[in-house]
Write a protein that holds these residues in place. Structure first.
Motif, PDB file in Angstrom:
ATOM      1  N   LEU A 117      18.497 -15.271   0.650  1.00 54.93           N
ATOM      2  CA  LEU A 117      18.960 -14.016   1.243  1.00 54.93           C
ATOM      3  C   LEU A 117      19.619 -13.115   0.184  1.00 54.93           C
ATOM      4  O   LEU A 117      19.372 -11.914   0.126  1.00 54.93           O
ATOM      5  N   SER A 118      20.430 -13.750  -0.683  1.00 53.52           N
ATOM      6  CA  SER A 118      21.153 -12.913  -1.660  1.00 53.52           C
ATOM      7  C   SER A 118      20.184 -12.329  -2.686  1.00 53.52           C
ATOM      8  O   SER A 118      20.317 -11.182  -3.096  1.00 53.52           O
ATOM      9  N   ASN A 119      19.189 -13.116  -3.113  1.00 53.08           N
ATOM     10  CA  ASN A 119      18.204 -12.582  -4.065  1.00 53.08           C
ATOM     11  C   ASN A 119      17.390 -11.461  -3.443  1.00 53.08           C
ATOM     12  O   ASN A 119      17.028 -10.486  -4.106  1.00 53.08           O
ATOM     13  N   ILE A 120      17.061 -11.638  -2.156  1.00 50.74           N
ATOM     14  CA  ILE A 120      16.272 -10.616  -1.464  1.00 50.74           C
ATOM     15  C   ILE A 120      17.082  -9.318  -1.370  1.00 50.74           C
ATOM     16  O   ILE A 120      16.564  -8.232  -1.617  1.00 50.74           O
ATOM     17  N   ARG A 121      18.362  -9.455  -1.096  1.00 54.27           N
ATOM     18  CA  ARG A 121      19.227  -8.265  -1.024  1.00 54.27           C
ATOM     19  C   ARG A 121      19.360  -7.615  -2.404  1.00 54.27           C
ATOM     20  O   ARG A 121      19.352  -6.399  -2.530  1.00 54.27           O
ATOM     21  N   LYS A 122      19.524  -8.465  -3.442  1.00 57.61           N
ATOM     22  CA  LYS A 122      19.646  -7.925  -4.806  1.00 57.61           C
ATOM     23  C   LYS A 122      18.423  -7.089  -5.183  1.00 57.61           C
ATOM     24  O   LYS A 122      18.507  -6.141  -5.941  1.00 57.61           O
ATOM     25  N   ALA A 123      17.285  -7.473  -4.631  1.00 58.53           N
ATOM     26  CA  ALA A 123      16.047  -6.750  -4.930  1.00 58.53           C
ATOM     27  C   ALA A 123      15.886  -5.543  -4.008  1.00 58.53           C
ATOM     28  O   ALA A 123      14.850  -4.872  -4.034  1.00 58.53           O
ATOM     29  N   GLY A 124      16.894  -5.296  -3.185  1.00 58.96           N
ATOM     30  CA  GLY A 124      16.880  -4.098  -2.344  1.00 58.96           C
ATOM     31  C   GLY A 124      15.984  -4.205  -1.123  1.00 58.96           C
ATOM     32  O   GLY A 124      15.510  -3.196  -0.600  1.00 58.96           O
ATOM     33  N   MET A 125      15.738  -5.441  -0.655  1.00 58.41           N
ATOM     34  CA  MET A 125      14.884  -5.602   0.522  1.00 58.41           C
ATOM     35  C   MET A 125      15.709  -6.181   1.672  1.00 58.41           C
ATOM     36  O   MET A 125      16.790  -6.735   1.460  1.00 58.41           O
ATOM     37  N   ALA A 172      12.923  -9.740  -6.858  1.00 55.73           N
ATOM     38  CA  ALA A 172      12.910  -8.509  -7.652  1.00 55.73           C
ATOM     39  C   ALA A 172      11.553  -8.328  -8.329  1.00 55.73           C
ATOM     40  O   ALA A 172      10.994  -7.228  -8.365  1.00 55.73           O
ATOM     41  N   ALA A 173      11.017  -9.423  -8.866  1.00 52.83           N
ATOM     42  CA  ALA A 173       9.711  -9.351  -9.527  1.00 52.83           C
ATOM     43  C   ALA A 173       8.630  -8.967  -8.527  1.00 52.83           C
ATOM     44  O   ALA A 173       7.696  -8.225  -8.854  1.00 52.83           O
ATOM     45  N   LEU A 174       8.772  -9.453  -7.301  1.00 50.26           N
ATOM     46  CA  LEU A 174       7.806  -9.079  -6.263  1.00 50.26           C
ATOM     47  C   LEU A 174       7.929  -7.591  -5.946  1.00 50.26           C
ATOM     48  O   LEU A 174       6.942  -6.857  -5.932  1.00 50.26           O
ATOM     49  N   SER A 175       9.164  -7.165  -5.771  1.00 52.80           N
ATOM     50  CA  SER A 175       9.406  -5.776  -5.403  1.00 52.80           C
ATOM     51  C   SER A 175       8.831  -4.809  -6.438  1.00 52.80           C
ATOM     52  O   SER A 175       8.205  -3.815  -6.110  1.00 52.80           O
ATOM     53  N   VAL A 176       9.035  -5.125  -7.726  1.00 52.87           N
ATOM     54  CA  VAL A 176       8.591  -4.228  -8.800  1.00 52.87           C
ATOM     55  C   VAL A 176       7.063  -4.218  -8.923  1.00 52.87           C
ATOM     56  O   VAL A 176       6.470  -3.204  -9.250  1.00 52.87           O
ATOM     57  N   ASN A 177       6.418  -5.352  -8.657  1.00 46.22           N
ATOM     58  CA  ASN A 177       5.005  -5.499  -9.020  1.00 46.22           C
ATOM     59  C   ASN A 177       4.003  -5.519  -7.866  1.00 46.22           C
ATOM     60  O   ASN A 177       2.804  -5.374  -8.087  1.00 46.22           O
ATOM     61  N   ILE A 178       4.488  -5.720  -6.643  1.00 47.98           N
ATOM     62  CA  ILE A 178       3.557  -6.019  -5.554  1.00 47.98           C
ATOM     63  C   ILE A 178       2.578  -4.882  -5.271  1.00 47.98           C
ATOM     64  O   ILE A 178       1.417  -5.112  -4.919  1.00 47.98           O
ATOM     65  N   ALA A 179       3.021  -3.634  -5.479  1.00 55.53           N
ATOM     66  CA  ALA A 179       2.133  -2.508  -5.182  1.00 55.53           C
ATOM     67  C   ALA A 179       0.906  -2.526  -6.078  1.00 55.53           C
ATOM     68  O   ALA A 179      -0.155  -2.014  -5.711  1.00 55.53           O
ATOM     69  N   ASP A 180       1.044  -3.117  -7.274  1.00 52.54           N
ATOM     70  CA  ASP A 180      -0.078  -3.148  -8.208  1.00 52.54           C
ATOM     71  C   ASP A 180      -1.132  -4.190  -7.840  1.00 52.54           C
ATOM     72  O   ASP A 180      -2.293  -4.068  -8.237  1.00 52.54           O
ATOM     73  N   LEU A 181      -0.713  -5.244  -7.129  1.00 46.11           N
ATOM     74  CA  LEU A 181      -1.657  -6.330  -6.815  1.00 46.11           C
ATOM     75  C   LEU A 181      -2.782  -5.777  -5.944  1.00 46.11           C
ATOM     76  O   LEU A 181      -2.544  -5.114  -4.936  1.00 46.11           O
ATOM     77  N   ARG A 182      -4.020  -6.046  -6.368  1.00 47.18           N
ATOM     78  CA  ARG A 182      -5.144  -5.450  -5.651  1.00 47.18           C
ATOM     79  C   ARG A 182      -5.286  -6.075  -4.257  1.00 47.18           C
ATOM     80  O   ARG A 182      -4.858  -7.218  -4.036  1.00 47.18           O
ATOM     81  N   ASP A 183      -5.879  -5.331  -3.343  1.00 40.24           N
ATOM     82  CA  ASP A 183      -6.095  -5.849  -1.988  1.00 40.24           C
ATOM     83  C   ASP A 183      -6.948  -7.105  -2.077  1.00 40.24           C
ATOM     84  O   ASP A 183      -7.938  -7.145  -2.801  1.00 40.24           O
ATOM     85  N   GLY A 184      -6.557  -8.126  -1.321  1.00 42.94           N
ATOM     86  CA  GLY A 184      -7.297  -9.377  -1.349  1.00 42.94           C
ATOM     87  C   GLY A 184      -6.901 -10.268  -2.516  1.00 42.94           C
ATOM     88  O   GLY A 184      -7.466 -11.349  -2.688  1.00 42.94           O
ATOM     89  N   GLY A 185      -5.953  -9.806  -3.335  1.00 44.00           N
ATOM     90  CA  GLY A 185      -5.529 -10.580  -4.508  1.00 44.00           C
ATOM     91  C   GLY A 185      -4.651 -11.757  -4.111  1.00 44.00           C
ATOM     92  O   GLY A 185      -4.323 -11.963  -2.934  1.00 44.00           O
ATOM     93  N   ILE A 186      -4.290 -12.540  -5.119  1.00 42.00           N
ATOM     94  CA  ILE A 186      -3.502 -13.752  -4.888  1.00 42.00           C
ATOM     95  C   ILE A 186      -2.064 -13.517  -5.337  1.00 42.00           C
ATOM     96  O   ILE A 186      -1.835 -13.079  -6.469  1.00 42.00           O
ATOM     97  N   LEU A 187      -1.131 -13.801  -4.447  1.00 43.01           N
ATOM     98  CA  LEU A 187       0.284 -13.745  -4.812  1.00 43.01           C
ATOM     99  C   LEU A 187       0.819 -15.174  -4.811  1.00 43.01           C
ATOM    100  O   LEU A 187       0.766 -15.869  -3.801  1.00 43.01           O
ATOM    101  N   VAL A 188       1.328 -15.605  -5.962  1.00 42.18           N
ATOM    102  CA  VAL A 188       1.997 -16.899  -6.026  1.00 42.18           C
ATOM    103  C   VAL A 188       3.483 -16.615  -6.222  1.00 42.18           C
ATOM    104  O   VAL A 188       3.849 -15.921  -7.173  1.00 42.18           O
TER     105      VAL A 188
END
Lengths: 624, 337
Positions: free
Chosen positions: A123-131, A99-115
């Motif tokens: 699977l259930s968390n991914i579904r809960k986040a609507g992905m 969910a945190a990824l889904s909400v924030n990923i668009a803001d991460l600049r190109d070439g940035g670091i995702l941890v």
């Protein structure tokens, strides 16, 4: 168990120098992201960087775990240069679940670091986040940013598996793994964090040990794993010498009010009713009752302001604080303070409206309410701090004006200033100016509305003073006797006097200061918490060749109209960016007959510098 | 200053303002009794403050030659609370009415009572809105015809005393505007009480609700209908030749008994400190029962402003004298050279 890192640990991986980093921690509201972000900020401040922060949390205390509604974020910008804003887009994004990824990923600049905590991408968390599929495996994402999928939960529990703690408790330590990892990645000093863990969890030695071990495990993971090839270093900023501490707007307001009351030799009475995002002022003041501060948690917003007015009538400095909805309730009582000409400080920590609106998000939409939100001709002095640190100085000025002119003063802060932090160069209390309070020294012919020639203020004669017993109240009073008066001409005279008192505050104010170009193509006029975004945009626009000035108003009532006219005349275009639908711009257009152009944003978020620049440039282009 | 100050008299408490209540208003009698009692209290005049809200009764402070604050509708209790917290040494009085105190200001009133600040509250109850010219109030009786209830009041009224007791007031009394001696003695008791003193004063509005309390205050009927309370004394009322008493029925409900045929032991004794009895008395309803007048409850409970002052003292002893420089450096600090 991993080896203990320390200041002297020899770094084996290469260090890359960077000048500015924006990092955002995001997770479930129960994941401790605010704590992680705050402590990382403290480490950065201690490292000597200039910093700005943006906590961004949901209104729900605990939204269902793993859902988009429950995502809480904390962004910090740290730099070796001057930092004006928390940054438009993070360079590093740490996410604790899908969910945190889904909400924030668009803001991460190109070439940035995702941890990302890969253990949370079930699977259930991914579904809960609507992905649908695992976003960490998504090819286009991996092409756009550098993805580091770290089994953060498992490594957290592994590092404290032998302690016999319940599973749930072990998992809750994982934010310290993230903090440890990021501290390693950016070469943050960690001694203070280790000491802080000891204090924070002092009640539970097991938690001290667990969090310490997890923090170190995170640090060591960075150092030993093959995943990360190098660390980053942001050199200390060139900061004015002095002792600093990290300061939020709400705390700065509380300290400023206390210091000012003390410098005026006044007891401070704070009447308040809890409301987001103002409650921290109450919490802060309630903790300092040895400073001649009384805090009164009233039964409602109206009682809060009324008790403060009663205290002011009694000779204390009456203060109340709230946010927009509460300020609406206080309106009638503020009018009482206007007509009884009592000193009163009202803090409005603005949030998104109308009604309950966006309690945890920032907005600047209460300026009209501050200016006109009462019945009758009911002027207040209004001041708006531009930065968290400035909340201290503006609180001090507000108290000075309230006591000198016997008027209510409103301080317009907002959610962004309230919770945002900034290094504060700690002042020497002894060097702060005294605030003098004038008392009635006359003898014969006293009445409560006799006026001081300079300030037009009435005398503050407090109960307990023999021989000057008098009555004040919300009914109009006669200019000459202070008795109730319904005389038409007298009412107009008194109305004009109340307005004139506010105008005279101009004489106490510093001259306006334009940053950037002294003249030229464009002047951006702002107020309040947008200062950082406007300052940054001004720097960049000037660097790009557009002669841009930046005027940031602190006092919004009174306005130095003549001075503003002179400044405005030096620019071709006047633009007024605000986090509302255009409020200051209407005042300026009305008071100065100037064709100022609004730039509005009402999304509960501060301006992004890039967006602001683009909109301003479009206005300039159109005018050409 | 020496303690040999000349004793003040009633006139010292009369302000230079013309009193502008309607002719025959019960407020005149109350004002006169308050001005009469004030010199007896031995409180320096400059230490007395009257605070009011809005309504006919709320003009009161202008007529008292003390400090005064005529504020906004319903908020006198909140303003007085802030004043008393800031200046505990002042004698603070709130003058309010059934509209100001029980309707728009009901919230603040109950919270003042539960906190128990040492403030004296005089609630003039005339069961009508006077200043706005004759609408029903929260104490108007059901069915009453008023300007805003041409078909009769549909709202169930508050019983003022029950409300105050329910809010855990530590001192609750009831008196009548025309009972001058009794009113004076209630004022004196209120001042003696440490904590919030709440006095309901039944007050006649000759314009909009004339005679609302005729049974209690009328020459012919008062003796039949007044149950004058005295601590430790039996609950007796009525003329000497036809004494009646209030007893507890078998079903725990109140009963009026004829003293000619009832032994006095069966009549309840008044006890100002008995919370259950206070509530029992407050539920005696006209016309079946007489109206209790006097101190219904008087009990001790910690006083809010004293608790607040004690906390400040504790903070001083635990955290030390205020030191702003230390406070400023309270969090993590770092030094830039």
């Amino acid at each position: 168990m991993a080896e203990v890192p320390s200041e002297t640990t020899v770094r084996e991986k290469p260090v890359e120098q960077v000048d500015t980093v924006v990092i955002r921690f995001a997770g479930d509201s129960g994941d401790g992201m605010q704590l992680t972000g705050t402590q990382f900020t403290n480490e950065s401040a201690i490292a000597g960087n200039d910093i700005a922060t943006l906590p961004d949390y949901p209104a729900e205390i605990r939204a269902p775990a793993g859902t988009l509604a429950g995502v809480s974020g904390f962004q910090v910008n740290f730099s070796e240069g001057r930092v004006f804003t928390p940054g438009d887009r993070p360079d590093v994004l740490v996410v604790m679940n899908p969910a945190a990824l889904s909400v924030n990923i668009a803001d991460l600049r190109d070439g940035g670091i995702l941890v990302a905590d890969s253990d949370a991408f079930t699977l259930s968390n991914i579904r809960k986040a609507g992905m649908d599929g695992d976003p960490l495996a998504d090819a286009s994402l991996n092409k756009r940013v550098r993805v580091f999928a770290v089994p953060l939960t498992r490594m957290t529990t592994d590092s404290i598996a032998d302690m016999g703690l319940p599973k749930k408790t072990m998992v809750r330590c994982k934010n310290f793994f993230a903090l440890g990892l990021c501290s390693w990645m950016f070469n943050r000093p960690i001694e203070q964090t280790l000491a802080w863990i000891g204090i924070k969890f002092a009640k539970s030695p097991a938690l001290v040990e667990a969090n310490t071990r997890v923090f170190k495990a995170g640090w060591n993971f960075g150092e030993t794993t093959e995943v990360f090839v190098h660390t980053y270093e942001v050199k200390p900023a060139k900061i004015e010498p002095g002792t600093y501490t990290n300061m939020t707007g709400n705390r700065a307001l509380a300290l400023g009010l206390m210091a000012a009351a003390s410098k005026a030799g006044k007891s401070m009475f704070f009447g308040s009713y809890p409301i987001t995002p103002a409650s921290d002022i109450l919490h802060e003041l309630a903790a300092h009752k040895n400073f001649d501060v009384t805090t009164f948690q009233a039964e409602d917003e109206i009682a809060a302001v009324c008790s403060a007015i009663g205290a002011s009538f009694g000779g204390a400095l009456g203060v109340t604080a709230s946010s927009g909805p509460g300020i609406a309730l206080k309106g009638e009582a503020m009018g009482l303070a206007v007509i009884t000409e009592l000193p009163l400080v009202i803090v409005n920590v603005q949030r998104g409206g109308p009604s309950t609106g966006l309690p945890t998000k920032t907005e600047q939409a209460d300026l009209m309410q501050a200016l006109y939100g009462r019945n009758g001709e009911s002027p207040l002095a209004i001041v708006a701090p531009a930065t968290p640190v400035e909340c201290f100085n503006m609180a001090f000025e507000a108290v000075h004006v309230a006591l000198k002119y016997m008027v209510p003063v409103m301080i317009l802060s907002d959610g962004y200033l309230a919770n945002g932090a900034q290094p504060w160069k700690i002042p020497d209390y002894d060097e702060l100016p005294d605030i003098s309070v004038r008392y009635w020294k006359g003898d014969l012919g006293f009445h409560p509305y006799l006026r001081n020639e300079d300030t037009l203020s009435r005398p503050w004669v407090i109960p307990g003073t023999p021989g000057f017993e008098h009555r004040i109240g919300g009914l109009e009073k006669d200019y000459n006797s202070g008795d109730i008066s319904y005389d038409p001409a007298n009412h107009e005279r008194m109305t004009r006097v109340r307005a004139e008192k506010i105008e005279r505050v101009n004489e106490d104010l510093n001259p306006l200061c334009v940053e950037g170009s002294e003249l030229g193509e464009l002047l951006m006029v702002g107020w309040g918490s947008t200062y950082g975004a406007l300052a940054q945009a001004t720097e960049e626009l000037n660097a790009e060749g557009l002669a841009t000035g930046h005027l940031h108003l602190r006092w919004l009532n009174p306005l130095p109209v003549e001075e503003l006219k002179r400044i405005f005349a030096r620019y071709k275009t006047i633009v007024v960016p605000e986090l509302n639908m255009g409020q200051l711009v209407r005042i300026l257009r009305e008071r100065l007959l100037v064709d100022a152009i609004p730039v509005s944003r009402v999304q509960g978020q501060p301006f992004k510098v890039g967006e602001l620049k683009a909109r301003v440039k479009a206005i300039v282009e159109e005018g050409r | 200053m020496s303690g040999e100050q000349a004793k003040l008299n009633r006139k010292d408490f009369v302000s230079d303002q013309d009193v502008r209540w309607c002719p025959g208003c019960g407020d005149y009698a109350i004002l006169a009794q308050v001005q009469r009692v004030m010199p007896e209290l031995n409180i320096p005049r400059e230490n007395i403050v009257f605070v009011s809200g809005i309504g006919c009764s709320s003009r009161f402070p202008y007529y008292m030659n003390t400090y005064g604050f005529h504020s906004i509708h319903g908020r006198a209790t909140a303003i007085a609370s802030g004043l008393k917290l800031a200046r505990p040494e002042l004698s603070v009085w709130v003058v309010t009415g059934d509209g100001d105190g029980l309707s728009i200001g009901g919230n603040h009133l109950i919270h003042l009572l539960r906190r128990n600040l040492d403030i004296n509250v005089l609630l003039f109850n005339n069961e009508i809105y006077g200043l706005t010219k004759g609408q029903y109030s929260p104490t108007s009786r059901m069915g009453q015809i008023t300007k805003s209830s041409p078909l009769g009041v549909a709202d169930h009224p508050f019983d003022t005393v029950s409300l105050a007791l329910g809010a855990d007031a530590t001192f609750v009394a009831r008196t009548v505007d025309t009972e001058t001696q009794h009113l004076q003695s209630m004022l004196t008791r209120a001042v003696e009480h440490k904590g919030t003193s709440f006095i309901e004063i039944l007050q006649n509005c000759p314009i909009f609700n004339d005679g609302a309390f005729e049974e209690v205050s009328g020459k012919g009927s008062r003796i039949q209908n007044q149950l004058v309370l005295e601590h430790g004394q039996p609950l007796l009322f009525g003329p000497e030749d036809a004494r009646m008493g209030v007893a507890l029925g078998k079903d725990m409900s109140p009963q009026v008994v004829n003293m000619e045929s009832t032994p006095e032991e069966q009549v309840l004794l008044h006890d100002e400190t008995n919370e259950a009895l206070g509530f029992f008395l407050s539920r005696l309803e006209r016309p079946e029962f007489p109206v209790p007048l006097g101190v219904i409850r008087a009990m001790d409970r910690p006083i809010y402003e004293k608790e607040v002052a004690a906390q400040a003292k504790r903070a001083l002893s635990e955290m030390g004298q205020p030191d702003f420089n230390k406070l400023f450096c309270g969090g993590d600090t770092w030094t830039v050279e």
